[in-house]
Design an enzyme around this catalytic site. Structure first.
Site, PDB file in Angstrom:
ATOM      1  N   LYS A  89       0.806  -1.226   0.000  1.00  0.00           N
ATOM      2  CA  LYS A  89       0.000   0.000   0.000  1.00  0.00           C
ATOM      3  C   LYS A  89       0.840   1.277   0.000  1.00  0.00           C
ATOM      4  O   LYS A  89       0.437   2.305  -0.509  1.00  0.00           O
ATOM      5  CB  LYS A  89      -0.958   0.007   1.192  1.00  0.00           C
ATOM      6  CG  LYS A  89      -2.126  -0.947   0.997  1.00  0.00           C
ATOM      7  CD  LYS A  89      -3.247  -0.632   1.963  1.00  0.00           C
ATOM      8  CE  LYS A  89      -4.458  -1.490   1.681  1.00  0.00           C
ATOM      9  NZ  LYS A  89      -4.271  -2.894   2.087  1.00  0.00           N
ATOM     10  N   GLU A 111      -9.479   7.375   4.334  1.00  0.00           N
ATOM     11  CA  GLU A 111     -10.380   6.498   5.069  1.00  0.00           C
ATOM     12  C   GLU A 111      -9.705   5.142   5.155  1.00  0.00           C
ATOM     13  O   GLU A 111      -8.871   4.791   4.329  1.00  0.00           O
ATOM     14  CB  GLU A 111     -11.728   6.385   4.367  1.00  0.00           C
ATOM     15  CG  GLU A 111     -11.836   5.277   3.338  1.00  0.00           C
ATOM     16  CD  GLU A 111     -10.937   5.441   2.137  1.00  0.00           C
ATOM     17  OE1 GLU A 111     -10.737   6.590   1.711  1.00  0.00           O
ATOM     18  OE2 GLU A 111     -10.425   4.419   1.630  1.00  0.00           O
ATOM     19  N   SER A 377       1.364  -9.902  -1.235  1.00  0.00           N
ATOM     20  CA  SER A 377       1.029  -8.493  -0.993  1.00  0.00           C
ATOM     21  C   SER A 377       1.396  -7.972   0.396  1.00  0.00           C
ATOM     22  O   SER A 377       1.678  -6.786   0.545  1.00  0.00           O
ATOM     23  CB  SER A 377      -0.462  -8.258  -1.254  1.00  0.00           C
ATOM     24  OG  SER A 377      -1.266  -9.075  -0.428  1.00  0.00           O
TER      25      SER A 377
HETATM   26  C1  LIG Z   1      -5.158  -3.880   1.767  1.00  0.00           C
HETATM   27  C2  LIG Z   1      -4.538  -5.165   1.419  1.00  0.00           C
HETATM   28  C3  LIG Z   1      -5.021  -5.964   0.346  1.00  0.00           C
HETATM   29  C4  LIG Z   1      -6.238  -5.609  -0.446  1.00  0.00           C
HETATM   30  O1  LIG Z   1      -6.185  -4.399  -1.138  1.00  0.00           O
HETATM   31  P1  LIG Z   1      -5.940  -4.311  -2.703  1.00  0.00           P
HETATM   32  O2  LIG Z   1      -6.193  -2.894  -3.030  1.00  0.00           O
HETATM   33  O3  LIG Z   1      -6.911  -5.243  -3.357  1.00  0.00           O
HETATM   34  O4  LIG Z   1      -4.548  -4.728  -2.961  1.00  0.00           O
HETATM   35  C5  LIG Z   1      -4.355  -7.135   0.047  1.00  0.00           C
HETATM   36  N1  LIG Z   1      -3.269  -7.536   0.766  1.00  0.00           N
HETATM   37  C6  LIG Z   1      -2.789  -6.807   1.788  1.00  0.00           C
HETATM   38  C7  LIG Z   1      -1.599  -7.305   2.528  1.00  0.00           C
HETATM   39  C8  LIG Z   1      -3.407  -5.607   2.149  1.00  0.00           C
HETATM   40  O5  LIG Z   1      -2.925  -4.895   3.174  1.00  0.00           O
END
Ligand SMILES: *Cc1c(COP(=O)(O)O)cnc(C)c1O
Length: 395
Positions: A89, A111, A377
Site C-alpha cells: 500500500k 479512510e 502483498s
Molecule cells: C489492503 C490489502 C489488500 C487488499 O487491497 P488491494 O487494493 O486489493 O490490494 C491485500 N493484501 C494486503 C496485505 C493488504 O494490506
C-alpha cells in the site's frame, strides 16, 4: 480491445466519475494534473528515490523451492511483504503524497477499514510533515486496535465514523464530506484502485512498479520477461493491478484474481464481489458491487479485513467481464490453512489477504515448466491474533 482507462475514465462500461457537484472541483483539479505532474522528471526521480531508500525497493522475486517441489511447477513470490510498513500500500501513498505536495495541499485525509491504508497514509504524512486525518468506522477502531495505535504513534488523528454500520463505507462517506468542506487545502488519499476517475488509473500506475520489477527480475532468473501466470488477491484491487499492469496486453500471460469467499459464496457471508456483484455505483465509480434487490450495498464479510470491500475497482470489473482475468473465490478456511502452510514451507508468514492467493494452487493444475508469480502483498504480523485464535496457538 483495450484494458486500460479511456480518456473519460472508463474501462469498457466501468469506471467514470459519478460524484456530487460539490466534489467536482477537487476531482477535476486532480484529473487535469495527475498525468502531467507524475510525468515530470523531478517527480519521477523523487518517487523512485523514495521507493528505493524509504520503501526498500526493488522487492525480491523469490523462487519458492519447497512450494514448487510440492506442486511440481515453478513458483516465484513477489515479496511486497518486505516493503516498509509491511505491504504494497505504501507504493501508492508515496506517489499520492508527492502529488499532493505539488498541488500545494497541506492537509491530508484518508479512510481506512482494517487500518492498513491508514497506517500507510500516516507514514507518508509523517515523512513529509503534513497534517493527517484518518476516518475509520467506530466498529473497525475497536476491531483493529493495533493499527489505530500505529496511526497515533505516527502523529495522525483518527476520527471515528459513527453513522450507518460504523465500518469502511461510513468512513468513506465521512472522508468525502470532509473533502467537500475543505476543497482548497485538503488532498484525499484513496488506498486502492477504486473511487472516481482518475483515482483507479492513478493508483494502478503507482503500483505498476510491481510488474515492472517482475519483468526485469524474470529476465535475470528465467531469461524471459513474461511468466505464464500472475496470481494476486483482490480487495479493491490495487496489488493485483500493480502485479498485472505490464502484462495486461501480453495475451500469453494468464492473470488470476483471487477474491474472498468468506464462509462460502452462497453463505451470505462473503466478499466475492465479481461473482456475486451487480452493476452499480459505489464511491463515485460504476463497477460490480454486492447489493440487495433494491440496490442497497450489502455488508461484505471476510476473515481478512483487507478483502471485505463490497465492490471491486472498475479495471477489475472490466477484466472480469471481458474474461481477460480469471476470478477465483477462496474461503476463510482455505486461506487460513495456506497462512500456516506457507509459514511452515517457506518461513514466510503471509497476511491473510495474501494467503487467499496461494490457495489457487489447489484449484488449478499447472505444468512442470510453467512459471507462476504470486504477488505476496503483505506480511502476517498484523494478523497474528487471528491466526492464534484460529489455530489455538495460545499456551
Ligand atoms: C489492503 C490489502 C489488500 C487488499 O487491497 P488491494 O487494493 O486489493 O490490494 C491485500 N493484501 C494486503 C496485505 C493488504 O494490506
Amino acid at each position: 480491445m483495450s484494458y486500460h482507462v479511456d480518456e473519460n475514465g472508463f474501462y469498457g462500461q466501468f469506471g467514470g466519475a459519478f460524484i456530487p457537484e460539490m466534489l467536482y472541483p477537487n476531482v477535476e483539479e486532480l484529473r487535469q494534473n495527475y498525468l502531467k505532474i507524475s510525468a515530470e522528471p523531478a517527480f519521477k526521480k523523487e518517487f523512485m528515490q523514495l521507493l528505493v531508500d524509504y520503501v526498500g525497493r526493488p522487492t525480491p522475486l523469490y523462487f519458492a523451492k519447497r512450494l514448487s517441489a510440492e506442486y511440481q511447477t515453478k513458483i516465484y513470490l513477489k515479496r511486497e511483504d518486505l516493503c516498509h510498513t509491511g505491504a504494497h500500500k505504501v507504493n501508492n501513498t508515496i506517489g499520492q503524497i508527492l502529488l499532493a505536495k505539488r498541488l500545494g495541499k497541506t492537509r491530508i485525509i484518508a479512510e481506512t477499514g482494517a487500518g492498513q491504508h491508514g497506517v500507510a497514509t500516516a507514514t507518508v504524512c509523517a515523512l513529509m510533515g503534513l497534517e493527517c486525518i484518518v476516518y475509520m468506522g467506530a466498529i473497525d477502531i475497536e476491531r483493529q486496535a493495533p493499527n489505530v495505535a500505529r496511526m497515533k504513534m505516527l502523529g495522525a488523528e483518527v476520527r471515528p465514523a459513527t453513522s450507518g454500520s460504523k465500518t469502511l463505507k461510513d468512513a468513506t462517506n465521512e472522508a468525502i464530506r470532509d473533502w467537500i468542506n475543505n476543497p482548497e487545502n485538503t488532498y484525499y488519499i484513496i488506498g486502492s484502485v477504486v473511487g472516481p476517475h482518475p483515482y483507479p488509473d492513478m493508483v494502478a500506475r503507482f503500483q505498476a512498479v510491481i510488474s515492472e520489477e517482475i519483468k526485469q527480475q524474470l529476465e535475470e532468473k528465467e531469461n524471459r520477461q513474461n511468466p505464464d501466470y500472475v496470481i494476486a488477491c483482490v480487495g479493491g484491487g490495487s496489488n493485483a493491478a500493480g502485479a498485472f499492469y505490464h502484462f495486461i496486453d501480453e495475451k500469453n500471460v494468464n492473470l488470476i484474481a483471487v477474491e474472498a469467499a468468506g464462509k462460502g459464496i452462497d453463505s451470505g457471508h462473503s466478499a466475492a464481489t465479481s461473482t456475486l456483484g451487480k452493476i452499480g455505483v459505489i464511491h463515485g465509480s460504476k463497477t460490480l458491487l454486492m447489493q440487495s434487490a433494491d440496490g442497497q450495498i450489502t455488508e461484505p464479510y471476510s476473515i481478512s479485513a483487507g478483502l471485505d470491500y463490497p465492490g471491486v475497482g472498475p479495471m477489475h470489473a472490466h477484466l472480469f467481464e471481458t474474461k481477460r482475468a480469471e476470478f477465483i473465490s477462496i474461503t476463510d478456511d482455505e486461506a487460513m490453512h495456506w497462512g500456516r502452510k506457507l509459514s511452515e514451507l517457506e518461513g514466510i508468514i503471509p497476511a491473510i489477504e495474501t494467503a487467499h492467493a496461494f490457495a489457487v494452487l489447489d484449484h488449478k493444475k499447472f505444468k512442470p515448466d510453467d512459471v507462476i508469480v504470486i504477488n505476496l502483498s503483505g506480511r502476517g504480523d498484523k494478523d497474528l491474533n487471528t491466526y492464534i485464535d484460529y489455530f489455538n496457538l495460545r499456551f
